[in-house]
Design an enzyme around this catalytic site. Structure first.
Site, PDB file in Angstrom:
ATOM      1  N   CYS A  47      -6.684   5.886  -8.308  1.00  0.00           N
ATOM      2  CA  CYS A  47      -5.354   5.257  -8.323  1.00  0.00           C
ATOM      3  C   CYS A  47      -4.409   6.148  -9.118  1.00  0.00           C
ATOM      4  O   CYS A  47      -4.822   6.868 -10.017  1.00  0.00           O
ATOM      5  CB  CYS A  47      -5.483   3.880  -8.986  1.00  0.00           C
ATOM      6  SG  CYS A  47      -3.925   3.029  -9.288  1.00  0.00           S
ATOM      7  N   SER A  49      -2.518   5.335 -11.398  1.00  0.00           N
ATOM      8  CA  SER A  49      -2.534   4.997 -12.832  1.00  0.00           C
ATOM      9  C   SER A  49      -3.556   5.861 -13.591  1.00  0.00           C
ATOM     10  O   SER A  49      -3.331   6.195 -14.754  1.00  0.00           O
ATOM     11  CB  SER A  49      -2.834   3.514 -13.058  1.00  0.00           C
ATOM     12  OG  SER A  49      -1.900   2.732 -12.360  1.00  0.00           O
ATOM     13  N   HIS A  52      -1.784   8.975 -14.169  1.00  0.00           N
ATOM     14  CA  HIS A  52      -0.747   8.836 -15.206  1.00  0.00           C
ATOM     15  C   HIS A  52      -1.322   9.129 -16.598  1.00  0.00           C
ATOM     16  O   HIS A  52      -0.597   9.582 -17.479  1.00  0.00           O
ATOM     17  CB  HIS A  52      -0.174   7.415 -15.218  1.00  0.00           C
ATOM     18  CG  HIS A  52       0.809   7.125 -14.116  1.00  0.00           C
ATOM     19  ND1 HIS A  52       1.622   8.076 -13.554  1.00  0.00           N
ATOM     20  CD2 HIS A  52       1.128   5.967 -13.494  1.00  0.00           C
ATOM     21  CE1 HIS A  52       2.383   7.509 -12.629  1.00  0.00           C
ATOM     22  NE2 HIS A  52       2.090   6.230 -12.566  1.00  0.00           N
ATOM     23  N   HIS A  68     -10.659   2.573 -12.676  1.00  0.00           N
ATOM     24  CA  HIS A  68     -10.481   1.123 -12.867  1.00  0.00           C
ATOM     25  C   HIS A  68     -10.471   0.373 -11.538  1.00  0.00           C
ATOM     26  O   HIS A  68     -10.151  -0.807 -11.519  1.00  0.00           O
ATOM     27  CB  HIS A  68      -9.182   0.857 -13.635  1.00  0.00           C
ATOM     28  CG  HIS A  68      -7.969   1.319 -12.895  1.00  0.00           C
ATOM     29  ND1 HIS A  68      -7.609   2.646 -12.804  1.00  0.00           N
ATOM     30  CD2 HIS A  68      -7.055   0.635 -12.172  1.00  0.00           C
ATOM     31  CE1 HIS A  68      -6.530   2.749 -12.067  1.00  0.00           C
ATOM     32  NE2 HIS A  68      -6.173   1.551 -11.655  1.00  0.00           N
ATOM     33  N   CYS A 175      -8.009  -2.826  -7.705  1.00  0.00           N
ATOM     34  CA  CYS A 175      -6.653  -2.482  -8.163  1.00  0.00           C
ATOM     35  C   CYS A 175      -5.654  -2.401  -7.024  1.00  0.00           C
ATOM     36  O   CYS A 175      -4.881  -3.317  -6.819  1.00  0.00           O
ATOM     37  CB  CYS A 175      -6.601  -1.198  -8.994  1.00  0.00           C
ATOM     38  SG  CYS A 175      -4.889  -0.890  -9.538  1.00  0.00           S
TER      39      CYS A 175
HETATM   40  P1  PAD Z   1       0.874   7.124  -5.004  1.00  0.00           P
HETATM   41  O1  PAD Z   1       1.130   8.345  -5.777  1.00  0.00           O
HETATM   42  O2  PAD Z   1      -0.217   7.107  -3.996  1.00  0.00           O
HETATM   43  O3  PAD Z   1       2.209   6.641  -4.256  1.00  0.00           O
HETATM   44  C1  PAD Z   1       3.493   6.864  -4.722  1.00  0.00           C
HETATM   45  C2  PAD Z   1       4.409   7.158  -3.530  1.00  0.00           C
HETATM   46  O4  PAD Z   1       5.749   7.310  -4.025  1.00  0.00           O
HETATM   47  C3  PAD Z   1       4.061   8.453  -2.791  1.00  0.00           C
HETATM   48  O5  PAD Z   1       3.952   8.198  -1.399  1.00  0.00           O
HETATM   49  C4  PAD Z   1       5.242   9.389  -3.103  1.00  0.00           C
HETATM   50  O6  PAD Z   1       5.557  10.274  -2.030  1.00  0.00           O
HETATM   51  C5  PAD Z   1       6.373   8.385  -3.333  1.00  0.00           C
HETATM   52  N1  PAD Z   1       7.468   8.917  -4.154  1.00  0.00           N
HETATM   53  C6  PAD Z   1       7.393   9.750  -5.233  1.00  0.00           C
HETATM   54  N2  PAD Z   1       8.619   9.990  -5.720  1.00  0.00           N
HETATM   55  C7  PAD Z   1       9.497   9.308  -4.955  1.00  0.00           C
HETATM   56  C8  PAD Z   1      10.914   9.140  -4.949  1.00  0.00           C
HETATM   57  N3  PAD Z   1      11.659   9.759  -5.870  1.00  0.00           N
HETATM   58  N4  PAD Z   1      11.463   8.363  -4.012  1.00  0.00           N
HETATM   59  C9  PAD Z   1      10.714   7.743  -3.053  1.00  0.00           C
HETATM   60  N5  PAD Z   1       9.356   7.848  -3.016  1.00  0.00           N
HETATM   61  C10 PAD Z   1       8.765   8.626  -3.939  1.00  0.00           C
HETATM   62  O7  PAD Z   1       0.617   5.990  -6.113  1.00  0.00           O
HETATM   63  P2  PAD Z   1      -0.078   4.536  -6.010  1.00  0.00           P
HETATM   64  O8  PAD Z   1       0.328   3.882  -4.751  1.00  0.00           O
HETATM   65  O9  PAD Z   1      -1.522   4.659  -6.385  1.00  0.00           O
HETATM   66  O10 PAD Z   1       0.644   3.830  -7.257  1.00  0.00           O
HETATM   67  C11 PAD Z   1       2.046   3.607  -7.237  1.00  0.00           C
HETATM   68  C12 PAD Z   1       2.531   3.185  -8.611  1.00  0.00           C
HETATM   69  O11 PAD Z   1       2.007   1.894  -8.927  1.00  0.00           O
HETATM   70  C13 PAD Z   1       2.073   4.108  -9.749  1.00  0.00           C
HETATM   71  O12 PAD Z   1       3.118   4.240 -10.707  1.00  0.00           O
HETATM   72  C14 PAD Z   1       0.908   3.357 -10.332  1.00  0.00           C
HETATM   73  O13 PAD Z   1       0.663   3.726 -11.670  1.00  0.00           O
HETATM   74  C15 PAD Z   1       1.416   1.939 -10.215  1.00  0.00           C
HETATM   75  C16 PAD Z   1       0.367   0.881 -10.316  1.00  0.00           C
HETATM   76  N6  PAD Z   1       0.693  -0.275 -10.957  1.00  0.00           N
HETATM   77  C17 PAD Z   1      -0.220  -1.271 -11.062  1.00  0.00           C
HETATM   78  C18 PAD Z   1       0.173  -2.557 -11.698  1.00  0.00           C
HETATM   79  O14 PAD Z   1      -0.701  -3.375 -12.022  1.00  0.00           O
HETATM   80  N7  PAD Z   1       1.472  -2.792 -11.874  1.00  0.00           N
HETATM   81  C19 PAD Z   1      -1.494  -1.129 -10.544  1.00  0.00           C
HETATM   82  C20 PAD Z   1      -1.789   0.043  -9.863  1.00  0.00           C
HETATM   83  C21 PAD Z   1      -0.874   1.056  -9.761  1.00  0.00           C
HETATM   84 ZN    ZN Z   2      -4.757   1.170 -10.336  1.00  0.00          ZN
END
Ligand code: PAD
Ligand code: ZN
Ligand code: ZN
Length: 375
Positions: A47, A49, A52, A68, A175
């Protein structure tokens, strides 16, 4: 020969330094103490995260075993554990559910007071670690640490799931899927016939799209700077996809015009401050709801004109899609088994655990949605 009660030596991916590759090491995993569970991990997703932490965007003490989003089988249990037993299929929970704290007792909230994410201690609930490597204690991550053949979690951080479930798929319920889907159905509470915008079409954003579709949204507009993500988004329910780089005006204005005054629900699923503001401003100014799902960069803040909220917009966020984890994960797995939603389209790559660094490179280059590592 039973391993219960003994230290297990196994392979794990250790992050010793920020911005460096993982190093596959032999680690020692101590037996579970009272109210703890030792799990043999079978499959774990990668993921953003986790990344990050590698990039320094999300704080975690080092050295650490990340991971996770996983599924596995209980190897042994500590004293007093009643909700799982050896041999059970389980999913570790990065947000625990103790069931006793004020948050767990509140009907609407899920960020249990025992969550490591509240303190970033990198330990189990008792404040200590179960991993050592080269004589040094290694930190846990979010109480899960699934980039290891074996891990130890608190009983409040693990849910028993259907014995028939395919672990290499349902690991995503740990997740990415649940976070995205729940952000649409529980947190935003997307309504039938509504217009939604989803910023970021990675594994979590695509799961938001699946949730918006399940909730009956009439239009689901995907926003991403990587147009290679559009085909999959459309397959999962996006009705339109746009790339902010194709316009010479701010994307919130483009969306405002495309929708005659703003979307009903917007989701930021990237983790950037500028897109969090765009997502807020693209939603309708008197009833729009904007949900922050992406994890913002460590220690950065925004300055906002409160006029953006005064007429009635709602700005909110949630972890793990707002789900109470221990109660909800078994139900989500049952729903997957009953074919209420798909997970397969989110899994673009399956690799042996040893290829973890290649898996992260695929994520960083935008070429994968979810890589599932198998042991
Ligand atoms: P990912 O990196 O697979 O997806 C992110 C997407 O955003 C990609 O398709 C990128 O091309 C796109 N992107 C990047 N920059 C831009 C921009 N400026 N404008 C438009 N699109 C853009 O990540 P993911 O899907 O695994 O996770 C997404 C986020 O969610 C990430 O910050 C992660 O840490 C967070 C998350 N939060 C929780 C929670 O509980 N809130 C859980 C899991 C993940
Ligand atoms: Zn996650
Ligand atoms: Zn609790």
């Amino acid at each position: 020969m039973s391993t219960a009660g003994k230290v297990i030596k196994c392979k794990a991916a250790v992050l010793w330094e920020y911005k460096k590759p993982f190093s596959i090491e032999e680690v020692e995993v101590a037996p579970p103490k009272a109210y703890e569970v030792r799990i043999k991990i079978v499959a774990t997703g990668i993921c953003r995260s986790d990344d990050h932490v590698v990039s320094g965007n999300l704080h975690s003490p080092l050295p650490v075993i990340l991971g996770h989003e996983a599924a596995g089988i209980v190897e042994s249990i500590g004293e007093g554990v009643t909700t799982v037993k050896p041999g059970d299929k389980v999913i570790p929970l990065f947000i625990p559910q103790c069931g006793k704290c004020r948050i767990c007792k509140h009907p609407e909230s899920n960020f249990c007071m025992k969550a490591d994410l509240r303190k970033y201690q990198g330990t189990l609930v008792d404040g200590t670690c179960r991993f050592t490597c080269r004589g040094k204690p290694i930190h846990h991550f979010l109480g899960t640490s699934t980039f290891s053949e074996y891990t130890v979690v608190d009983e409040i951080s693990v849910a028993k799931i259907d014995a028939a479930s395919p672990l290499e798929k349902v690991c995503l319920i740990g997740c990415g899927f649940s976070t995205g889907y729940g952000s649409a159905v529980n947190v935003g509470k997307v309504t039938r016939g509504s217009i939604c915008a989803v910023f970021g079409l990675g594994g979590v954003g695509l799961s938001v799209v699946i949730g918006c579709k399940a909730a009956g949204a009439a239009r689901i507009i995907g926003v991403d700077i990587n147009k290679d993500k559009f085909a999959k988004a459309k397959e999962l329910g996006a009705t339109e996809c746009i790339n902010p780089q194709d316009y010479d005006k701010p994307i919130n204005q483009v969306l405002y015009e495309m929708t005659d005054g703003g979307v009903d629900f917007s989701f930021e699923v990237i983790g950037r401050l500028d897109t969090m503001v765009s997502a807020l401003l693209c939603c309708q100014d008197s009833h729009g709801v904007s949900v922050i799902v992406g994890v913002p960069p460590n220690a950065q803040s925004l300055s906002m004109n409160p006029m953006a909220l005064l007429a009635g917009r709602t700005w909110k966020g949630a972890l793990f899609g707002g789900y109470k984890s221990k109660d909800s994960v078994p139900k989500l797995v049952a729903d997957f088994m009953a074919k209420k939603f798909p997970l397969e389209p989110l899994i673009t790559n399956v690799s042996p655990f040893a290829k973890i660094n290649e898996g992260f490179d695929l994520l960083r280059s935008g070429k994968s949605i979810r890589t599932v590592l198998t042991f």
